[in-house]
Write a protein that holds these residues in place. Structure first.
Motif, PDB file in Angstrom:
ATOM      1  N   TYR A 104       0.817  -1.212   0.000  1.00 34.77           N
ATOM      2  CA  TYR A 104       0.000   0.000   0.000  1.00 34.77           C
ATOM      3  C   TYR A 104       0.854   1.268   0.000  1.00 34.77           C
ATOM      4  O   TYR A 104       0.468   2.288  -0.584  1.00 34.77           O
ATOM      5  N   GLU A 105       2.000   1.227   0.622  1.00 31.87           N
ATOM      6  CA  GLU A 105       2.876   2.397   0.643  1.00 31.87           C
ATOM      7  C   GLU A 105       3.278   2.783  -0.782  1.00 31.87           C
ATOM      8  O   GLU A 105       3.259   3.967  -1.146  1.00 31.87           O
ATOM      9  N   GLU A 106       3.646   1.795  -1.587  1.00 29.40           N
ATOM     10  CA  GLU A 106       3.967   2.062  -2.984  1.00 29.40           C
ATOM     11  C   GLU A 106       2.757   2.648  -3.724  1.00 29.40           C
ATOM     12  O   GLU A 106       2.904   3.555  -4.551  1.00 29.40           O
ATOM     13  N   ALA A 107       1.580   2.116  -3.436  1.00 26.84           N
ATOM     14  CA  ALA A 107       0.361   2.583  -4.109  1.00 26.84           C
ATOM     15  C   ALA A 107       0.086   4.048  -3.785  1.00 26.84           C
ATOM     16  O   ALA A 107      -0.304   4.828  -4.670  1.00 26.84           O
ATOM     17  N   LYS A 108       0.275   4.439  -2.536  1.00 30.47           N
ATOM     18  CA  LYS A 108       0.062   5.839  -2.149  1.00 30.47           C
ATOM     19  C   LYS A 108       1.021   6.765  -2.879  1.00 30.47           C
ATOM     20  O   LYS A 108       0.621   7.819  -3.393  1.00 30.47           O
ATOM     21  N   GLN A 109       2.280   6.397  -2.919  1.00 30.15           N
ATOM     22  CA  GLN A 109       3.277   7.227  -3.593  1.00 30.15           C
ATOM     23  C   GLN A 109       2.978   7.338  -5.080  1.00 30.15           C
ATOM     24  O   GLN A 109       3.096   8.418  -5.680  1.00 30.15           O
ATOM     25  N   LEU A 110       2.567   6.229  -5.671  1.00 28.98           N
ATOM     26  CA  LEU A 110       2.260   6.216  -7.097  1.00 28.98           C
ATOM     27  C   LEU A 110       1.034   7.074  -7.403  1.00 28.98           C
ATOM     28  O   LEU A 110       0.995   7.791  -8.419  1.00 28.98           O
ATOM     29  N   SER A 111       0.041   7.039  -6.523  1.00 31.51           N
ATOM     30  CA  SER A 111      -1.181   7.804  -6.766  1.00 31.51           C
ATOM     31  C   SER A 111      -0.902   9.302  -6.760  1.00 31.51           C
ATOM     32  O   SER A 111      -1.551  10.067  -7.494  1.00 31.51           O
ATOM     33  N   GLU A 112       0.054   9.744  -5.952  1.00 31.64           N
ATOM     34  CA  GLU A 112       0.416  11.161  -5.929  1.00 31.64           C
ATOM     35  C   GLU A 112       1.023  11.586  -7.264  1.00 31.64           C
ATOM     36  O   GLU A 112       0.748  12.675  -7.768  1.00 31.64           O
TER      37      GLU A 112
END
Length: 358
Positions: A104-112
C-alpha cells in the motif's frame, strides 16, 4: 481505425495470454518485448519474429522506444510500481497486471504522481471480462433477484498443495510478491466485489501459512519462508451489503475456481469460471411456491475481451466498469486492510489510514 505499437514487459508464462489476446485485436501490433531472462526474451522474440534491436533487458529502454505507443506490463509484483511510475513520467499508456503494487505504501506514492500527470491506464483484473460475471452485473442492475442482502466470493486453486511438490519460486518470496494467496488470488476477489457491489467499508481478515518449506528451484536445498497460503475475510460494503471471501492455492481438486454467489430477497445468482458462459438463477415460482433453478446462457451483448477494452480505452470509449488506475489503487487499499485486520485481530475500516483499528 488507429493502430498501436505494443511493447510487452515480462515474457514469462502469463505473457502468453496477453500475446494471444493482443494479436486478436486488429488495432494492436506487438513491436517490442523486455525481460531480464535472455533465454525467455529470445524464445519469445523468435516466436514473434522480432529483431534483436526490439528485445530489451531494461524496461526503461522499451518505454522510451519510438516503436512503442503503449505498454503491457506482466512482471512480478515488485516491479509493478516502477514500471507504472516510468510510464507516468513518459506519458505512455499502459495495461498493468495486478496486484497494483507490492504494498500500500507504494500505491500511495504512485497515486500522488498520477494525480499530477494522469495517463491512460488499465489494471489487469481480467475476470471482469468473464462473460458469466458480466451477465451477473447486468442481472443485478435489472433487479433480477430483488434487494441484494449478502454474497460470497471464493477463488480456489490447487497447484500449491504438497502432493504437487512445487519448488520455491518467486510467488513464495514475500520480498517479490508482498503477500501470497491474498495478493495473487484475493486481489481478484476484491475486484469482483468492487465490480458488482461497489466500495468496501469494513474488513475482518485472517491469513494462514500452511507450507513454510519448499525445495529450491535450482538445487535440492530446502528454503524456509512464510507467506499466506490461505486468506479469508468478511466485509461490509458502503451500501450495507455483507460478504464472505476465501481463497487458497492449496485446494486439491480446484484448477481455477473463481466464483460468486449472491443472495437477494427474490432469489440467488451464482456464477463461476468453471462455467463461464452460464449463470445459475434460483428463485421461488410464484404459482407453485417451489424452488426453481435455471441455467441462463450468457448473451453476446455483454461480451468484450480485456484487450478489446484496452483498445476501447485508448480510443476514449471503454466499457462500463472498466478497471482503471484508481481501481488498482482502491484494490491495494483493501488488501492492506485485510493485512492490518489480521495483524491487530480486529475489524478495520477501509480508508486512508492513520491507524487501521476501528
Amino acid at each position: 481505425m488507429k493502430q498501436y505499437k505494443v511493447g510487452i514487459i515480462g515474457v514469462g508464462k502469463m505473457a502468453q495470454a496477453h500475446i494471444s489476446g493482443l494479436t486478436a485485436v486488429p488495432e494492436f501490433t506487438i513491436t517490442s518485448i523486455c525481460d531480464i531472462d535472455e533465454k525467455k526474451l529470445n524464445r519469445v522474440g523468435n516466436q514473434l519474429n522480432l529483431s534483436q534491436e526490439f528485445r530489451f533487458t531494461d524496461f526503461r529502454d522499451l518505454i522510451n522506444s519510438n516503436e512503442v505507443d503503449v505498454v503491457v506490463s506482466v512482471t512480478p509484483n515488485d516491479i509493478h510500481a516502477s514500471v507504472l511510475e516510468y510510464c507516468i513520467e513518459k506519458n505512455k499508456p499502459i495495461l498493468a497486471e495486478k496486484p497494483f503494487t507490492l504494498n500500500y505504501e507504494e500505491a500511495k506514492q504512485l497515486s500522488e504522481k498520477y494525480k499530477v500527470n494522469p495517463i491512460p491506464c488499465m489494471v489487469g483484473f481480467s475476470y471482469r471480462y468473464t462473460p458469466a460475471f458480466r451477465f451477473v452485473k447486468e442481472l443485478l442492475e435489472l433487479g433480477k433477484i430483488g434487494q441484494v442482502r449478502s454474497f460470497s466470493i471464493q477463488y480456489l486453486q490447487g497447484w500449491g498443495s504438497l502432493p504437487y511438490k512445487v519448488p520455491y519460486v518467486w510467488r513464495f518470496n514475500k520480498d517479490v510478491t508482498g503477500t501470497g494467496t491474498l495478493g495473487d488470488l484475493g486481489s481478484h476477489m476484491i475486484d469482483m466485489a468492487h465490480y458488482l457491489f461497489g466500495s468496501f467499508n469494513e474488513i475482518s481478515g485472517q491469513l494462514e501459512s500452511f507450507v513454510t518449506q519448499r525445495k529450491s528451484l535450482e538445487t535440492d536445498e530446502i528454503v524456509e519462508f512464510e507467506i499466506d497460503d490461505f486468506a479469508s475475510f468478511q466485509a461490509r460494503m458502503e451500501n450495507g451489503l455483507v460478504g464472505i471471501f476465501q481463497t487458497s492455492r492449496n485446494a486439491i481438486g480446484s484448477g481455477n475456481q473463481h466464483e460468486v454467489s449472491i443472495y437477494g430477497d427474490k432469489g440467488t445468482l451464482h456464477a463461476s469460471t468453471v462455467s463461464g458462459e452460464n449463470v445459475v438463477w434460483i428463485h421461488i415460482d410464484e404459482d407453485t411456491g417451489e424452488i426453481v433453478e435455471k441455467n441462463l446462457k450468457v448473451p453476446n451483448r455483454v461480451k468484450v475481451s480485456e484487450w478489446d477494452d484496452f483498445a476501447n480505452m485508448l480510443s476514449g470509449s471503454p466499457s462500463p466498469g472498466f478497471p482503471d488506475f484508481m481501481t488498482g489503487f482502491t484494490n491495494q487499499q483493501v488488501l492492506e486492510a485485510v493485512i492490518q485486520s489480521n495483524k491487530v485481530k480486529k475489524t478495520v475500516v477501509v480508508r486512508e489510514p492513520t491507524t487501521w483499528e476501528v
